[in-house]
Design a protein around this motif. Structure first.
Motif, PDB file in Angstrom:
ATOM      1  N   GLU A   1       0.830  -1.102   0.129  1.00 52.33           N
ATOM      2  CA  GLU A   1       0.027  -0.006   0.072  1.00 52.33           C
ATOM      3  C   GLU A   1       0.972   1.298  -0.159  1.00 52.33           C
ATOM      4  O   GLU A   1       1.881   1.493   0.886  1.00 52.33           O
ATOM      5  CB  GLU A   1      -0.923   0.027   1.109  1.00 52.33           C
ATOM      6  CG  GLU A   1      -1.988  -0.979   1.181  1.00 52.33           C
ATOM      7  CD  GLU A   1      -2.852  -0.787   2.240  1.00 52.33           C
ATOM      8  OE1 GLU A   1      -2.884  -0.093   3.184  1.00 52.33           O
ATOM      9  OE2 GLU A   1      -3.750  -1.844   2.499  1.00 52.33           O
ATOM     10  N   LEU A   2       0.529   2.056  -0.957  1.00 48.91           N
ATOM     11  CA  LEU A   2       1.480   3.158  -1.130  1.00 48.91           C
ATOM     12  C   LEU A   2       0.552   4.514  -0.784  1.00 48.91           C
ATOM     13  O   LEU A   2      -0.566   4.654  -1.458  1.00 48.91           O
ATOM     14  CB  LEU A   2       1.835   3.297  -2.555  1.00 48.91           C
ATOM     15  CG  LEU A   2       3.195   2.442  -2.815  1.00 48.91           C
ATOM     16  CD1 LEU A   2       3.434   2.474  -4.335  1.00 48.91           C
ATOM     17  CD2 LEU A   2       4.198   2.334  -1.919  1.00 48.91           C
ATOM     18  N   TYR A   3       0.955   5.401  -0.030  1.00 47.37           N
ATOM     19  CA  TYR A   3       0.154   6.525   0.310  1.00 47.37           C
ATOM     20  C   TYR A   3       0.664   7.694  -0.537  1.00 47.37           C
ATOM     21  O   TYR A   3       1.935   8.179  -0.357  1.00 47.37           O
ATOM     22  CB  TYR A   3       0.325   6.982   1.579  1.00 47.37           C
ATOM     23  CG  TYR A   3      -0.435   5.807   2.520  1.00 47.37           C
ATOM     24  CD1 TYR A   3      -1.659   5.879   2.863  1.00 47.37           C
ATOM     25  CD2 TYR A   3       0.416   4.918   3.121  1.00 47.37           C
ATOM     26  CE1 TYR A   3      -2.339   5.003   3.685  1.00 47.37           C
ATOM     27  CE2 TYR A   3      -0.304   3.745   3.756  1.00 47.37           C
ATOM     28  CZ  TYR A   3      -1.539   3.793   4.061  1.00 47.37           C
ATOM     29  OH  TYR A   3      -1.994   2.816   4.902  1.00 47.37           O
ATOM     30  N   VAL A   4       0.121   8.269  -1.490  1.00 50.22           N
ATOM     31  CA  VAL A   4       0.494   9.219  -2.409  1.00 50.22           C
ATOM     32  C   VAL A   4       1.040  10.721  -1.785  1.00 50.22           C
ATOM     33  O   VAL A   4       1.823  11.259  -1.919  1.00 50.22           O
ATOM     34  CB  VAL A   4      -0.605   9.537  -3.515  1.00 50.22           C
ATOM     35  CG1 VAL A   4      -0.112  10.824  -4.374  1.00 50.22           C
ATOM     36  CG2 VAL A   4      -0.986   8.437  -4.404  1.00 50.22           C
ATOM     37  N   ASP A   5       0.277  10.927  -0.606  1.00 53.87           N
ATOM     38  CA  ASP A   5       0.382  12.287   0.094  1.00 53.87           C
ATOM     39  C   ASP A   5       1.734  12.277   0.918  1.00 53.87           C
ATOM     40  O   ASP A   5       2.384  13.148   0.784  1.00 53.87           O
ATOM     41  CB  ASP A   5      -0.719  12.543   1.147  1.00 53.87           C
ATOM     42  CG  ASP A   5      -1.071  11.425   2.097  1.00 53.87           C
ATOM     43  OD1 ASP A   5      -0.729  10.419   1.626  1.00 53.87           O
ATOM     44  OD2 ASP A   5      -1.846  11.666   3.036  1.00 53.87           O
ATOM     45  N   SER A   6       1.877  11.013   1.375  1.00 51.12           N
ATOM     46  CA  SER A   6       3.270  10.768   2.090  1.00 51.12           C
ATOM     47  C   SER A   6       4.478  10.904   1.135  1.00 51.12           C
ATOM     48  O   SER A   6       5.416  11.356   1.240  1.00 51.12           O
ATOM     49  CB  SER A   6       3.314   9.610   2.727  1.00 51.12           C
ATOM     50  OG  SER A   6       2.581   9.524   3.937  1.00 51.12           O
ATOM     51  N   LEU A   7       4.482  10.264  -0.315  1.00 48.44           N
ATOM     52  CA  LEU A   7       5.381  10.040  -1.009  1.00 48.44           C
ATOM     53  C   LEU A   7       5.757  11.450  -1.659  1.00 48.44           C
ATOM     54  O   LEU A   7       6.722  11.766  -1.674  1.00 48.44           O
ATOM     55  CB  LEU A   7       4.974   9.434  -2.314  1.00 48.44           C
ATOM     56  CG  LEU A   7       5.252   7.467  -2.007  1.00 48.44           C
ATOM     57  CD1 LEU A   7       4.462   6.841  -3.137  1.00 48.44           C
ATOM     58  CD2 LEU A   7       6.635   7.121  -1.652  1.00 48.44           C
ATOM     59  N   PHE A   8       4.544  12.231  -1.853  1.00 40.56           N
ATOM     60  CA  PHE A   8       4.907  13.547  -2.218  1.00 40.56           C
ATOM     61  C   PHE A   8       5.478  14.257  -1.368  1.00 40.56           C
ATOM     62  O   PHE A   8       6.235  15.293  -1.950  1.00 40.56           O
ATOM     63  CB  PHE A   8       3.404  14.259  -2.615  1.00 40.56           C
ATOM     64  CG  PHE A   8       3.558  15.535  -3.431  1.00 40.56           C
ATOM     65  CD1 PHE A   8       3.677  15.762  -4.588  1.00 40.56           C
ATOM     66  CD2 PHE A   8       3.371  16.538  -2.485  1.00 40.56           C
ATOM     67  CE1 PHE A   8       3.751  16.961  -5.304  1.00 40.56           C
ATOM     68  CE2 PHE A   8       3.331  17.815  -3.125  1.00 40.56           C
ATOM     69  CZ  PHE A   8       3.715  18.058  -4.409  1.00 40.56           C
ATOM     70  N   LEU A   9       4.929  14.639   0.028  1.00 39.22           N
ATOM     71  CA  LEU A   9       5.623  15.147   0.897  1.00 39.22           C
ATOM     72  C   LEU A   9       7.172  14.991   1.064  1.00 39.22           C
ATOM     73  O   LEU A   9       7.912  15.890   1.197  1.00 39.22           O
ATOM     74  CB  LEU A   9       4.834  14.945   2.363  1.00 39.22           C
ATOM     75  CG  LEU A   9       5.462  15.734   3.344  1.00 39.22           C
ATOM     76  CD1 LEU A   9       5.161  17.271   3.478  1.00 39.22           C
ATOM     77  CD2 LEU A   9       4.553  15.345   4.642  1.00 39.22           C
TER      78      LEU A   9
END
Length: 296
Positions: A4-12
């Motif tokens: 599971e990848l969290y886009v908001d965390s990766l972007f931050l």
């Protein structure tokens, strides 16, 4: 196995790390990037990092495309890239700092006595990145204060002239009304370039060893371009003061011949963009539309 990848965390994470790296590149590029450009460049690079997770196709190809587009876009958005040579020089600095940040973070991960879960979290990664960033900030040479040679191109109307210049941290001259930094040019070169149209000028006070106080005539140069370390920087409306004496070997063609002394304050001035008006600044000066012909 499913992840599971969290886009908001990766972007931050990528946004902050890009900001660290771009800030280091900016230090090496004479601090010419504004805060808004730094933020926009970091955000663009973080968005491009998410490209491999969008759509279908070979993962390696999408990863390479996202990396190349993100790196090139970050540089073009953050810095005023004026030539391919300048772009390649900035890319070189970006790659070096990227590998350096990665190596420093791996070193800190092995040295810090913390659990893997903490280090693998968003705040753990950003904290280690911040430590690596501070390390490079402390160890890097301050380019803006370091004396270095460059090539200067002076432009006024249809006249252009190239001279050898020195970025001298000892030059702290400022124009007394606007507070702008002042560069110094050799008198012989100035006469050849400027001609006889020298009615309006500013009095630039100075003091030096052997002469406590003095006055130099200062003129407003419409355009000044500097080429140094593969970077091209352009400045508008720069004050230049005419030296009383020959600066250094103007008759020689060697690299040691210096005809102009650059004030390092120019780089801070360009980074701020439009200057704030000083409280004691006059309205009718040489930069105003209604300046009189007797302005001195």
């Amino acid at each position: 196995m499913r992840y599971e990848l969290y886009v908001d965390s990766l972007f931050l994470i990528n946004f902050i790390m890009n900001l660290y790296i771009l800030k280091l590149v900016d230090y090496a590029a004479f601090r010419t990037a504004t805060s808004l450009r730094l933020l926009a460049g970091a955000a663009f690079g973080a968005a491009c990092f998410l490209l491999p997770f969008a759509g279908r196709g070979p993962v390696a190809l999408k990863l390479a495309a996202g990396l190349l587009a993100g790196s090139a876009g970050m540089l073009c958005i953050t810095f005023p890239v004026r030539s391919l040579r300048m772009f390649l020089k900035l890319m070189e600095k970006l790659v070096l700092y990227s590998f350096g940040m990665g190596g420093a973070m791996l070193f800190l991960v092995r040295c810090l006595p913390l659990s893997g879960e903490i280090l693998a979290g968003v705040f753990g990664i950003l904290g280690i990145g911040a430590a690596a960033f501070l390390f490079f900030c402390r160890c890097r040479p301050d380019t803006c204060r370091q004396d270095s040679f460059c090539r200067a191109t002076l432009s006024r109307g249809d006249k252009n002239i190239q001279v050898n210049a020195l970025i001298d941290s000892g030059n702290g001259l400022t124009e007394p009304i606007s507070g702008k930094p002042v560069c110094i040019i050799d008198r012989k070169i100035f006469r050849e370039f400027w001609g006889e149209d020298r009615d309006i000028f500013r009095a630039i006070p100075y003091h030096s060893i052997g002469k406590k106080r003095g006055i130099l005539p200062g003129y407003l140069l419409p355009k000044l371009q500097l080429e140094t370390e593969g970077l091209e920087l352009v400045f508008a409306d720069v004050y230049i003061a005419v030296s009383d004496e020959e600066i250094s070997g103007t008759g020689n063609a060697g690299a040691e011949s210096v005809n102009m002394i650059i004030n390092p304050g120019l780089f801070a001035e360009s980074r701020r963009g439009s200057r704030a008006r000083r409280q004691n600044e006059r309205y009718n000066d040489t930069e105003s539309d209604d300046t009189g012909q007797d302005a001195v």
